[in-house]
Design an enzyme around this catalytic site. Structure first.
Site, PDB file in Angstrom:
ATOM      1  N   SER A   1      32.694  61.920  28.006  1.00 34.50           N
ATOM      2  CA  SER A   1      32.126  62.027  29.348  1.00 34.50           C
ATOM      3  C   SER A   1      31.473  60.749  29.849  1.00 34.50           C
ATOM      4  O   SER A   1      32.123  59.734  29.982  1.00 34.50           O
ATOM      5  CB  SER A   1      31.146  63.191  29.381  1.00 34.50           C
ATOM      6  OG  SER A   1      30.748  63.432  30.696  1.00 34.50           O
ATOM      7  N   HIS A   2      30.160  60.786  30.077  1.00 34.34           N
ATOM      8  CA  HIS A   2      29.462  59.641  30.659  1.00 34.34           C
ATOM      9  C   HIS A   2      29.109  58.575  29.623  1.00 34.34           C
ATOM     10  O   HIS A   2      28.528  57.558  29.978  1.00 34.34           O
ATOM     11  CB  HIS A   2      28.188  60.133  31.358  1.00 34.34           C
ATOM     12  CG  HIS A   2      27.279  60.858  30.420  1.00 34.34           C
ATOM     13  ND1 HIS A   2      27.522  62.137  29.999  1.00 34.34           N
ATOM     14  CD2 HIS A   2      26.152  60.467  29.800  1.00 34.34           C
ATOM     15  CE1 HIS A   2      26.574  62.510  29.161  1.00 34.34           C
ATOM     16  NE2 HIS A   2      25.723  61.518  29.020  1.00 34.34           N
TER      17      HIS A   2
ATOM     18  N   LYS B   1      31.828  71.583  35.756  1.00 36.68           N
ATOM     19  CA  LYS B   1      31.338  70.881  36.922  1.00 36.68           C
ATOM     20  C   LYS B   1      32.465  69.992  37.441  1.00 36.68           C
ATOM     21  O   LYS B   1      33.382  69.666  36.691  1.00 36.68           O
ATOM     22  CB  LYS B   1      30.076  70.103  36.616  1.00 36.68           C
ATOM     23  CG  LYS B   1      30.119  69.150  35.438  1.00 36.68           C
ATOM     24  CD  LYS B   1      28.698  68.666  35.151  1.00 36.68           C
ATOM     25  CE  LYS B   1      28.654  67.606  34.058  1.00 36.68           C
ATOM     26  NZ  LYS B   1      28.616  68.189  32.716  1.00 36.68           N
TER      27      LYS B   1
ATOM     28  N   ASP C   1      33.704  64.960  35.828  1.00 31.27           N
ATOM     29  CA  ASP C   1      32.988  66.186  36.187  1.00 31.27           C
ATOM     30  C   ASP C   1      31.644  65.912  36.872  1.00 31.27           C
ATOM     31  O   ASP C   1      31.048  66.818  37.443  1.00 31.27           O
ATOM     32  CB  ASP C   1      32.816  67.124  34.979  1.00 31.27           C
ATOM     33  CG  ASP C   1      32.125  66.476  33.795  1.00 31.27           C
ATOM     34  OD1 ASP C   1      31.769  65.277  33.885  1.00 31.27           O
ATOM     35  OD2 ASP C   1      31.949  67.168  32.770  1.00 31.27           O
ATOM     36  N   ARG C   2      31.180  64.657  36.832  1.00 24.16           N
ATOM     37  CA  ARG C   2      29.906  64.350  37.496  1.00 24.16           C
ATOM     38  C   ARG C   2      30.123  63.654  38.826  1.00 24.16           C
ATOM     39  O   ARG C   2      31.159  63.013  39.039  1.00 24.16           O
ATOM     40  CB  ARG C   2      29.069  63.411  36.640  1.00 24.16           C
ATOM     41  CG  ARG C   2      28.624  64.006  35.350  1.00 24.16           C
ATOM     42  CD  ARG C   2      27.681  63.060  34.646  1.00 24.16           C
ATOM     43  NE  ARG C   2      27.228  63.678  33.411  1.00 24.16           N
ATOM     44  CZ  ARG C   2      26.106  63.365  32.802  1.00 24.16           C
ATOM     45  NH1 ARG C   2      25.325  62.427  33.301  1.00 24.16           N
ATOM     46  NH2 ARG C   2      25.750  63.977  31.696  1.00 24.16           N
TER      47      ARG C   2
ATOM     48  N   ASP D   1      34.858  61.449  32.626  1.00 29.56           N
ATOM     49  CA  ASP D   1      35.831  62.539  32.631  1.00 29.56           C
ATOM     50  C   ASP D   1      35.908  63.277  33.967  1.00 29.56           C
ATOM     51  O   ASP D   1      36.564  64.315  34.062  1.00 29.56           O
ATOM     52  CB  ASP D   1      35.540  63.522  31.491  1.00 29.56           C
ATOM     53  CG  ASP D   1      34.181  64.189  31.623  1.00 29.56           C
ATOM     54  OD1 ASP D   1      33.266  63.586  32.213  1.00 29.56           O
ATOM     55  OD2 ASP D   1      34.033  65.333  31.147  1.00 29.56           O
TER      56      ASP D   1
ATOM     57  N   ASP E   1      31.989  60.171  36.829  1.00 34.71           N
ATOM     58  CA  ASP E   1      31.796  59.696  35.453  1.00 34.71           C
ATOM     59  C   ASP E   1      33.119  59.595  34.693  1.00 34.71           C
ATOM     60  O   ASP E   1      34.196  59.764  35.270  1.00 34.71           O
ATOM     61  CB  ASP E   1      30.797  60.595  34.708  1.00 34.71           C
ATOM     62  CG  ASP E   1      31.382  61.957  34.371  1.00 34.71           C
ATOM     63  OD1 ASP E   1      32.286  62.399  35.102  1.00 34.71           O
ATOM     64  OD2 ASP E   1      30.940  62.570  33.370  1.00 34.71           O
TER      65      ASP E   1
END
Ligand code: VG1
Ligand code: CO
Length: 540
Positions: A110-111, A373, A278-279, A276, A274
């Site tokens: 992710s992030h 998200k 989702d943010r 992946d 981000d």
């Protein structure tokens, strides 16, 4: 082929999947042990279908091949893979639901930064498209501690760059366009002609994809389908090391975007996502939108988008997220829910129809269209609202605060702390909690203080130890918890909130408005005193 292996310590999924240094994932049997444990803990892969893809970070391509060969050897019927092994997290969630698969494996940290010396991760999502609930991640972890063999097909690599059907042994591999189905879903939710008209009217936007997975999605949707000028999306090509960037969309790591949005001749609207996808961070010309405020504004205005025209069923937020969304829910007369940190806790609320919108203070917003998200979705909902209201972002925020009051909010992160110091801080505050109610600090009276525990209203499962919170009678809050996504030392997150009802005091500088809460937090938790740090590493 059956390969003998031994249990590996530490394969315990955190807030969002298993995350480790990339080199750890590349070590012998590490990925294989975990994937086999996922299959074993879910009743085996025999006859099942899965979605597989990731954010393209270093080791993504190899990991996809390993998972395909392991799924085949474990008897899976079919795996759907994004071309090149690419899928954003929300797109993977959508594909799991669209094709009614038995789940999916998402490769991402992710992030967290990517590359051979940075981080890698893997997450299992269940048939509803959402992250595995705690009981399942615990079962997977338990399995990693007793595993003695894994199964992998001794076959050539699949051509994952070629769209179409292939086979490994008896298993079908469907390589699909990673963007098409997701883009089609967005067209069913939002008023694309209206947003198109907004852009053709000269509305200017900057989208920073941070060299991560959202680039191809944002280019297709914003530039190709909605007519935003070419170049609206920057850093649009996913790179294995994200171009050396830290793909975390916040004012610190998306500084280039922030500078542009705060500078002269700024675009009307800015956004970043981000690693992946989702943010999301959203920014107006000259105004940063705190994620908790974004959730509240989206909840208050969602009806303006066709997909939510019938109104919202309810809103959920993670406990550290500001209570701004609760105020909107109260006015709308809909339910509001407070869950532990991590998207897995929203799944039951969404599946049971209790809530439509969810959000976290950590730049995550989403709805019942998927079970993750969804960064680009949030950006499109903002665009749909802007197209309908024909006001600036600043005007929309000012109007929102006048109506609901303002929850000043900030998160202070202390990163890579020695674990013993982080634990000492947590233990120190935990021990004081029972003595706090009724105390007056900086003119604020403590109304409640506890270690947050959550009883899922759908299945009754209990999750304890989800963060220490001190709540004041004026609506201010202090929350302290340890990160569950880091790969180095301990990261302490201090969440600070103060409510101002208005009409005065709605335009203060955030840290200044929070000053009494910040001082109280230091008095209670002594983070600076114990760590010797002069201040937080990241402020959002
Ligand atoms: C962080 C955030 C949390 C988020 C999680 C996964 O977890 O605080 O809100 O759900 O990352 O987001 P933690 O335990 O480090 O605070 V992502 O974009 O990594 O899937
Ligand atoms: Co993410």
């Amino acid at each position: 082929m059956r390969v003998r292996t031994r249990p590996i310590e530490g394969q315990k999924p955190g807030t969002s999947g298993l995350r480790k240094k990339t080199k750890v994932f590349m070590s012998e049997g590490y990925l294989e042990n975990f994937v086999q444990s996922v299959f074993d803990a879910t009743g085996g892969a025999e006859g099942k279908t899965y979605v597989v893809g990731g954010d393209g970070r270093h080791f993504n391509d190899h990991a996809v091949q390993v998972i395909l060969k392991m799924a085949a050897a474990n008897g899976a019927r079919r795996v759907i893979v994004g071309r090149g092994g690419f899928l954003s997290t929300p797109a993977a969630s959508h594909l799991i639901r669209l094709h009614r698969t038995d789940g999916g494996l998402i490769l991402s940290a992710s992030h967290n930064p990517g590359g051979p010396d940075a981080d890698f991760g893997i997450k299992f999502n269940t048939a509803n498209g959402g992250p595995a609930p705690e009981a399942l991640t615990e079962a997977i972890h338990a399995r990693t501690l007793e595993i003695d063999a894994y199964h992998i097909a001794d076959e050539a690599d699949v051509e994952i760059d070629r769209i179409g059907e292939q086979h490994i042994g008896g298993m079908q591999v469907s390589v699909i366009d990673p963007v098409a189905d997701y883009a089609a879903l967005m067209e069913t939710i939002f008023d694309f002609p209206k947003i198109r008209a907004l852009f053709s009217g000269g509305f200017r936007m900057r989208f920073d994809a941070m060299c991560a997975i959202t680039g191809p999605y944002a280019v297709e949707i914003l530039e190709h389908r909605l007519g935003a000028p070419p170049g609206t999306v920057v850093n649009a090509t996913p790179l294995p090391d994200f171009g050396g960037l830290h793909p975390d969309p916040n004012p610190t790591w998306a500084k280039v975007l922030m500078d542009e949005m705060m500078g002269p001749d700024a675009p009307d609207f800015g956004a970043a996502s981000d690693g992946d996808g989702d943010r999301n961070m959203v920014v107006g010309r000259g105004i940063y939108i705190a994620p908790s405020d974004s959730l509240a504004v989206l909840a208050a205005n969602a009806r303006l988008a066709p997909g939510y025209g019938g109104g919202l069923r309810g809103v959920a937020r993670s406990m550290p997220t500001s209570t701004a969304a609760d105020r909107v829910a109260a006015v709308l007369g809909i339910g509001s829910y407070e869950t532990p940190t991590g998207w897995k806790f929203f799944g039951n609320l969404l599946d049971s129809g209790r809530v439509t919108l969810c959000g976290e203070e950590s730049f995550g917003t989403g709805s019942d269209h998927v079970r993750e998200k969804d960064g680009l979705w949030a950006v499109l909902l903002w665009l749909n609202i802007l197209a309908e209201r024909k006001e600036t972002v600043r005007e929309i925020m000012s109007d929102h605060w006048r109506r609901f009051g303002r929850n000043y909010y900030s998160r202070h992160d202390y990163e890579a702390l020695p674990a013993n110091l982080a634990n000492r801080i947590m233990e120190g505050l935990r021990a004081r909690l029972p003595t706090l109610p009724g105390q007056c600090l900086e003119g604020m009276t403590v109304s409640a203080a506890d270690d947050f525990a959550y009883a899922d209203p759908v299945d009754g499962s209990m999750s304890r130890g989800q963060g220490l919170r001190v709540v004041f009678s004026d609506g201010s809050r202090i929350v302290l918890r340890l990160s569950g996504t880091g790969t180095e030392g301990a990261t302490l997150r201090l969440y600070l909130e103060r409510y101002v009802a208005g009409p005065d005091g709605l335009d203060a500088e955030v840290q200044a408005a929070l000053a009494p809460v910040i001082r109280t937090a230091e008095a209670l938790a002594a983070i600076r005193a114990i760590t010797g740090r002069p201040g937080p590493d990241v402020v959002t």
